[in-house]
Every structure is written in structure tokens, then in C-alpha cells.
Write an enzyme that holds these catalytic residues in place. Sequence first.
Site, PDB file in Angstrom:
ATOM      1  N   LYS A 195     -10.685  -4.051  -3.177  1.00 40.38           N
ATOM      2  CA  LYS A 195     -11.746  -3.018  -3.340  1.00 40.38           C
ATOM      3  C   LYS A 195     -11.014  -1.584  -3.762  1.00 40.38           C
ATOM      4  O   LYS A 195     -11.470  -0.928  -4.518  1.00 40.38           O
ATOM      5  CB  LYS A 195     -12.599  -3.008  -2.376  1.00 40.38           C
ATOM      6  CG  LYS A 195     -12.260  -2.864  -0.969  1.00 40.38           C
ATOM      7  CD  LYS A 195     -13.390  -2.714  -0.056  1.00 40.38           C
ATOM      8  CE  LYS A 195     -13.335  -3.740   1.198  1.00 40.38           C
ATOM      9  NZ  LYS A 195     -12.100  -3.681   1.948  1.00 40.38           N
TER      10      LYS A 195
ATOM     11  N   LYS B 202       0.740  -1.374   0.083  1.00 40.35           N
ATOM     12  CA  LYS B 202       0.014   0.085  -0.137  1.00 40.35           C
ATOM     13  C   LYS B 202       0.946   1.344  -0.062  1.00 40.35           C
ATOM     14  O   LYS B 202       0.428   2.179  -0.564  1.00 40.35           O
ATOM     15  CB  LYS B 202      -1.043  -0.066   1.167  1.00 40.35           C
ATOM     16  CG  LYS B 202      -1.906  -1.112   1.014  1.00 40.35           C
ATOM     17  CD  LYS B 202      -3.385  -0.776   1.728  1.00 40.35           C
ATOM     18  CE  LYS B 202      -4.610  -1.613   1.680  1.00 40.35           C
ATOM     19  NZ  LYS B 202      -5.021  -2.045   0.553  1.00 40.35           N
TER      20      LYS B 202
ATOM     21  N   LYS C 267      -4.060  -9.696  -6.719  1.00 38.93           N
ATOM     22  CA  LYS C 267      -5.466  -9.890  -5.889  1.00 38.93           C
ATOM     23  C   LYS C 267      -6.624  -9.139  -6.287  1.00 38.93           C
ATOM     24  O   LYS C 267      -6.152  -7.754  -6.565  1.00 38.93           O
ATOM     25  CB  LYS C 267      -4.951  -9.789  -4.371  1.00 38.93           C
ATOM     26  CG  LYS C 267      -6.115 -10.257  -3.467  1.00 38.93           C
ATOM     27  CD  LYS C 267      -5.662  -9.678  -2.072  1.00 38.93           C
ATOM     28  CE  LYS C 267      -6.292  -8.120  -1.792  1.00 38.93           C
ATOM     29  NZ  LYS C 267      -6.603  -7.994  -0.321  1.00 38.93           N
TER      30      LYS C 267
HETATM   31  N1  AQP Z   1      -9.351 -11.298  -3.327  1.00 37.59           N
HETATM   32  C1  AQP Z   1      -9.533 -11.897  -2.067  1.00 37.59           C
HETATM   33  N2  AQP Z   1      -9.792 -13.095  -2.049  1.00 37.59           N
HETATM   34  C2  AQP Z   1      -9.973 -13.682  -0.608  1.00 37.59           C
HETATM   35  N3  AQP Z   1     -10.290 -12.979   0.300  1.00 37.59           N
HETATM   36  C3  AQP Z   1     -10.028 -11.591   0.148  1.00 37.59           C
HETATM   37  N4  AQP Z   1     -10.103 -10.464   1.196  1.00 37.59           N
HETATM   38  C4  AQP Z   1      -9.822  -9.320   0.716  1.00 37.59           C
HETATM   39  N5  AQP Z   1      -9.598  -9.605  -0.790  1.00 37.59           N
HETATM   40  C5  AQP Z   1      -9.656 -10.828  -0.888  1.00 37.59           C
HETATM   41  C6  AQP Z   1     -10.599 -10.803   2.391  1.00 37.59           C
HETATM   42  O1  AQP Z   1     -11.664  -9.837   2.789  1.00 37.59           O
HETATM   43  C7  AQP Z   1     -11.494  -9.513   4.148  1.00 37.59           C
HETATM   44  C8  AQP Z   1     -11.924  -8.163   4.446  1.00 37.59           C
HETATM   45  O2  AQP Z   1     -10.865  -7.527   4.164  1.00 37.59           O
HETATM   46  P1  AQP Z   1     -10.517  -6.036   4.322  1.00 37.59           P
HETATM   47  O3  AQP Z   1     -11.518  -4.939   3.893  1.00 37.59           O
HETATM   48  O4  AQP Z   1     -10.108  -5.857   5.850  1.00 37.59           O
HETATM   49  O5  AQP Z   1      -9.112  -5.366   3.806  1.00 37.59           O
HETATM   50  P2  AQP Z   1      -8.340  -6.342   2.600  1.00 37.59           P
HETATM   51  O6  AQP Z   1      -7.782  -7.574   3.181  1.00 37.59           O
HETATM   52  O7  AQP Z   1      -7.216  -5.292   2.422  1.00 37.59           O
HETATM   53  O8  AQP Z   1      -9.336  -6.585   1.456  1.00 37.59           O
HETATM   54  P3  AQP Z   1      -9.353  -5.563  -0.128  1.00 37.59           P
HETATM   55  O9  AQP Z   1     -10.506  -5.679  -0.553  1.00 37.59           O
HETATM   56  O10 AQP Z   1      -8.018  -5.814  -0.375  1.00 37.59           O
HETATM   57  O11 AQP Z   1      -9.550  -3.922   0.861  1.00 37.59           O
HETATM   58  P4  AQP Z   1      -8.670  -2.578   0.650  1.00 37.59           P
HETATM   59  O12 AQP Z   1      -8.417  -2.767  -1.038  1.00 37.59           O
HETATM   60  O13 AQP Z   1      -9.304  -1.619   1.145  1.00 37.59           O
HETATM   61  O14 AQP Z   1      -7.325  -2.839   1.143  1.00 37.59           O
HETATM   62  C9  AQP Z   1     -10.260 -10.030   4.737  1.00 37.59           C
HETATM   63  O15 AQP Z   1     -10.318 -11.390   5.616  1.00 37.59           O
HETATM   64  C10 AQP Z   1      -9.456 -10.388   3.344  1.00 37.59           C
HETATM   65  O16 AQP Z   1      -8.446 -11.386   3.695  1.00 37.59           O
END
Ligand code: AQP
Length: 315
Positions: free
Chosen positions: A198, A111, A195
Site C-alpha cells: 500500500k 523501508k 511485492k
Molecule cells: N503483497 C502482499 N501479499 C500477501 N500479503 C501481504 N500483506 C501485505 N502485502 C501483502 C500482508 O498484509 C498484512 C498487513 O500488512 P501491514 O499493513 O501490517 O504491513 P505490510 O506487511 O508492510 O503491508 P503493506 O501493504 O506493504 O504496507 P506498507 O506499504 O504500509 O508497509 C500483513 O500480514 C502482511 O504480511
Amino acid sequence: MARILSGIKPTGKLTLGNYIGALKHFKDFQDSGDVYIFIADLHALTLPIDPEVLRINSRDLAAFYLASGLDPQKATIFTQSSVPEHAELNAILQNYLYMGELSRMTQFKEKSMHMKENAIGLGLFAYPVLMAADIVLYDADIVPVGEDQIQHVEITRDLVHRINSRYGEGTLVLPNYKINKVGARIMSLSDPNVKMSKSDPKGDIFLLDEMPVIRKKIMSAVTDMGNEVKYDKENKPGISNLLTIYASLREISIEEAEKQFVGYRYGDFKKVVADTVIGELEPFQNRYREIIASGEYLDRSEEHTSELQSHHDLV
Ligand code: AQP
């Protein structure tokens, strides 16, 4: 009874990755465990976010939790910022995690990679401290997460060992992560080596995408050379990703999924994957819309988020 805790950041539109890796499974624990699921709005502040967007996302996330089958009579669903102890414990625990180990966290590296050093907030760097506080505050035994969050649960375990060896065994409960055998890391449909995320929405399927949009995204997903529907992460990352999506939604193994597609051409395979995703998300979206329309259960989380918003405005 095991204590289960997890959360999602309201940073953007939820993706199929969030659904398969985390959201879909939370309800599985509520009949046998003591479940705490929260809207991680303090974590959402670690990167710039518009307060109004945060408010809308948080309300949506509460509705998603309910639409996923979480029952507020069985599980405690709450907003992180409404429990001041998360921030208080964070202030204490920051003395027990060290700069070196925090700087090795993959999420922080990814990030902050394209950010200027003087624009990287301390909160982003110290993200695992707050996550550790979230977990140990509730004496959580099990933390269901996608693959990308394992490292943060592992550093929480290191911290628990550190504190317990200093202040006595049992001071803090040692948590374990729980990931799904299939679907712990869903990849982008346009670049299956990255990956699905969002905050980097290239190749994402969003949980509120319209059905024709979902179909189109899957039909145009990047695939690979060859014509065999086979799981091979190295040489066929696109097909492997679609097989993973299919198998996790059908709740079968990858091997079983492969068997079902022997002799299929890529186009026909994608059609079945699209039907499967639509079959899952259409009723999910209907439940979500009913929950939003009724407003039931959502107002409290909204109240707390607007408190956070006033604080944000003040800052
Ligand atoms: N691509 C993915 N495949 C499987 N699991 C995923 N998770 C996120 N992306 C995938 C899981 O979703 C949960 C919530 O995640 P989060 O919102 O706490 O943050 P993150 O892991 O950083 O998810 P994002 O979507 O990538 O969010 P941003 O872009 O805001 O950082 C977690 O259990 C995560 O593992």
C-alpha cells in the site's frame, strides 16, 4: 482454545495483497479460536503520516474488518493505541532485542533504503519490538500474516525463548506464524518481482477500486514471453502472480488452477482472473459501504484515533 492475533497498519488504501495475504482469512479463526484483530495505528506512525489521513484510514480499516466477515460478537476488534499496555510492554521488551538483529530485518532495510540516515526514526528500526509486544501481550498462539511479516514473528519467537530461558519456561507464550499455502505474497501487477504494497502503490489493486478499473488493471498486467498459462515464478512471474491471485480467491491449489487454463491464451486467462477478482470484491465493497453508512461499531475506534491525533498534533 487457541488465541489468534493479527493486525494491519492503516497506512494507506488496502490492496488485494493485504486482502489475500491476511484480511480474507481472519474470519476463518473466529468460530474455533479466541480472535484478536487490531488496527495497528502505532505501527503506522513509524513513517510520516498525516493525522487526518490516519484517522480516515483507521475508520476504513475497521469497516474492512467487518466487511471481511469478522463478527464483533465473536472476535475482539480494537485500535492498538487504545490499549496503553502495547506501548508499556514495548518499553520493557526493547531491552531484550538487540541492535544487530533489528538491523537485519528485511522490512527495515527496504523501508529505510532510500532514506537519509538522520531521517530514519527509531520507531521504524524498533518496529519488531512493538510487534513482539502486540503478540506476547495477548499470549497469542497463532499469528496469521503474509510472507513479509514472517521474519517479525520469528524474532518474536527468539525474544520469547530469550525471556523464558532467563525468567523461567512459560513466562511468555511462544507464538507461531500462520501463512496461506497460496497467496502469502501477491506481487505488483506492473512489476511482478516487487511485492504489492500500500505504501508503494505501483501496480496495486485497491480494495475500493471501481470494477472497470480493476478489470483494466488486470487486463494490462505485465505478463511474460510465451503463451502457456503455467506457474513458473522464475521465468513467468507475471502469469504466476495472476494464477496465485486466481487460485487463492477460488481456494484451490496452483496445480488445479493451472489445469483449468490449459489451452487458454493470456488475454482469455486474464479475463477470467478479472471476473474472479470482481466477483470477490464487488460484494465486499457493498458490505463495506453499508457498514460505513450505518456507522455501527465504528465510532469507538474513531474516538481512540482522535485521541492519538490530538497527541500527534501536540507533538
Ligand atoms: N503483497 C502482499 N501479499 C500477501 N500479503 C501481504 N500483506 C501485505 N502485502 C501483502 C500482508 O498484509 C498484512 C498487513 O500488512 P501491514 O499493513 O501490517 O504491513 P505490510 O506487511 O508492510 O503491508 P503493506 O501493504 O506493504 O504496507 P506498507 O506499504 O504500509 O508497509 C500483513 O500480514 C502482511 O504480511
